[in-house]
Scaffold this motif. Structure first.
Motif, PDB file in Angstrom:
ATOM      1  N   ARG A   1       0.989  -1.314  -0.094  1.00 53.37           N
ATOM      2  CA  ARG A   1       0.031   0.048   0.042  1.00 53.37           C
ATOM      3  C   ARG A   1       0.830   1.249   0.030  1.00 53.37           C
ATOM      4  O   ARG A   1       2.064   1.098   0.717  1.00 53.37           O
TER       5      ARG A   1
ATOM      6  N   SER B   1       0.386   3.855   1.621  1.00 53.28           N
ATOM      7  CA  SER B   1       0.396   4.499   2.998  1.00 53.28           C
ATOM      8  C   SER B   1       1.761   3.757   3.707  1.00 53.28           C
ATOM      9  O   SER B   1       2.172   4.307   4.852  1.00 53.28           O
TER      10      SER B   1
ATOM     11  N   LEU C   1       4.719   4.088   2.851  1.00 53.31           N
ATOM     12  CA  LEU C   1       5.523   5.098   2.611  1.00 53.31           C
ATOM     13  C   LEU C   1       5.558   6.346   3.486  1.00 53.31           C
ATOM     14  O   LEU C   1       6.417   7.198   3.594  1.00 53.31           O
ATOM     15  N   HIS C   2       4.379   6.375   4.353  1.00 54.64           N
ATOM     16  CA  HIS C   2       4.247   7.321   5.397  1.00 54.64           C
ATOM     17  C   HIS C   2       5.408   7.561   6.257  1.00 54.64           C
ATOM     18  O   HIS C   2       6.043   6.438   6.543  1.00 54.64           O
ATOM     19  N   PRO C   3       5.844   8.762   6.617  1.00 56.19           N
ATOM     20  CA  PRO C   3       6.793   8.949   7.517  1.00 56.19           C
ATOM     21  C   PRO C   3       6.840   8.302   8.821  1.00 56.19           C
ATOM     22  O   PRO C   3       7.833   7.694   9.358  1.00 56.19           O
ATOM     23  N   ARG C   4       5.466   7.933   9.227  1.00 59.64           N
ATOM     24  CA  ARG C   4       5.692   7.350  10.472  1.00 59.64           C
ATOM     25  C   ARG C   4       6.279   5.732  10.434  1.00 59.64           C
ATOM     26  O   ARG C   4       6.466   5.042  11.465  1.00 59.64           O
ATOM     27  N   PHE C   5       6.166   5.262   9.137  1.00 59.68           N
ATOM     28  CA  PHE C   5       7.005   3.731   8.902  1.00 59.68           C
ATOM     29  C   PHE C   5       8.312   3.897   8.437  1.00 59.68           C
ATOM     30  O   PHE C   5       8.986   2.875   8.338  1.00 59.68           O
ATOM     31  N   TRP C   6       9.117   5.223   8.464  1.00 63.05           N
ATOM     32  CA  TRP C   6      10.413   5.248   8.083  1.00 63.05           C
ATOM     33  C   TRP C   6      11.354   4.513   9.051  1.00 63.05           C
ATOM     34  O   TRP C   6      12.306   4.011   8.429  1.00 63.05           O
TER      35      TRP C   6
END
Length: 309
Positions: A7, A9, A11-16
């Motif tokens: 997904r 999503s 790539l959202h910063p919260r997953f970095w």
């Protein structure tokens, strides 16, 4: 049983930070196997010092299950168990990401004929696993030799769940969520093989209390129900990390005879007795940090202390 889908999503910063950790783990997993196991030991030693709550749980479980051991012997096994737990992180990466030819060199497989016979007779199989720290390696090594599905509990973090499923499905035909009873039974009735572990505490609602190492333990009755409703055999399998550092011995054991039996209580007792033998043969590699005796019979006191750290 749909394949996991990437997904945007994720790539959202919260997953970095998680991406960074997974990337580093992938890079480290390229190292030779002996180096990875040495790193795992160091990580386990660090966890032993820092993970106070888990250390207390594991120590309490060893005290409950092996009261005949001396305090020194339990302490030795506890430290080795944390070393084994540290290795688990790298074994997870090996199982998910190593090429099949490289992974296959680590496995010594025994007893595959028990699965082959059941398949030849058109029988579904509940492949009964246990929560050893080497669980990912056992599933990965056996999955390359035998078509099978795995039962699993989705991870709370959606990105990690995606990576976990993709990793496991490199070796398995697919995975089934733990609550998908209908999907499980459908596969078993069609002659499929499903990897399933019944040795944790899932609460009192779906369990009955039978002894495990002499301690009343909430034991799920699902194994009997699945075997009966799915018209399937229950075939245990175990894996062990070899002491010489050469890899793993994966053993498919003979099917449980006359199972399910006359009562769920008798079936649960048979399973727990089998667990006792399997764990007793390799206690250092079992997942002792799980609160296996968390659920208590009515009126009995709790067996684990609350930790402040």
């Amino acid at each position: 049983m749909d394949r996991p889908v990437f997904r945007g999503s994720f790539l959202h910063p919260r997953f970095w930070l998680l991406w960074l950790g997974l990337g580093l783990l992938w890079l480290v997993s390229l190292l030779p196997y002996p180096v990875l196991m040495r790193l795992g030991r160091w990580l386990g030693a660090l966890m032993y010092r820092l993970a106070r709550s888990r250390r207390q749980i594991a120590a309490r479980n060893l005290e409950l299950c092996f009261p005949q051991w001396s305090a020194a012997e339990r302490q030795r096994v506890l430290r080795e168990n944390f070393a084994s737990t540290g290795m688990t992180f790298f074994e997870m990466a090996i199982s998910w990401w190593w090429p099949p030819a490289r992974l296959r060199k680590l496995g010594r497989l025994e007893g595959l004929e028990h699965l082959q016979q059941a398949q030849a007779e058109g029988q579904g199989v509940i492949l009964m696993a246990l929560h050893f720290t080497t669980l990912e390696m056992g599933g990965g090594l056996l999955g390359m030799q035998q078509d099978m599905y795995g039962m699993y509990r989705p991870h709370k973090n959606p990105l990690f769940d995606y990576v976990q499923r993709r990793g496991r499905e490199q070796r398995l035909l697919g995975v089934i969520e733990r609550d998908d009873v209908r999907g499980m039974l459908k596969l078993l009735r069609a002659g499929g093989v499903v990897w399933y572990a019944p040795d944790q505490d899932y609460g009192a609602q779906r369990s009955i209390f039978v002894p495990l190492f002499g301690v009343p333990a909430a034991t799920v009755t699902a194994t009997s129900k699945f075997a009966r409703l799915g018209r399937a055999r229950v075939i245990p399998f175990t894996q062990e990390r070899l002491a010489d550092g050469s890899g793993y011995k994966v053993v498919v054991h003979p099917p449980l005879a006359d199972f399910p039996g006359d009562s769920e209580e008798a079936d649960c007792l048979r399973i727990n007795q089998w667990i006792e033998r399997a764990v007793g043969a390799c206690p250092e590699q079992y997942l002792w940090a799980h609160r296996r005796f968390k659920t208590r019979p009515a009126g009995e006191s709790k067996l684990y202390r609350k930790s402040r750290a």
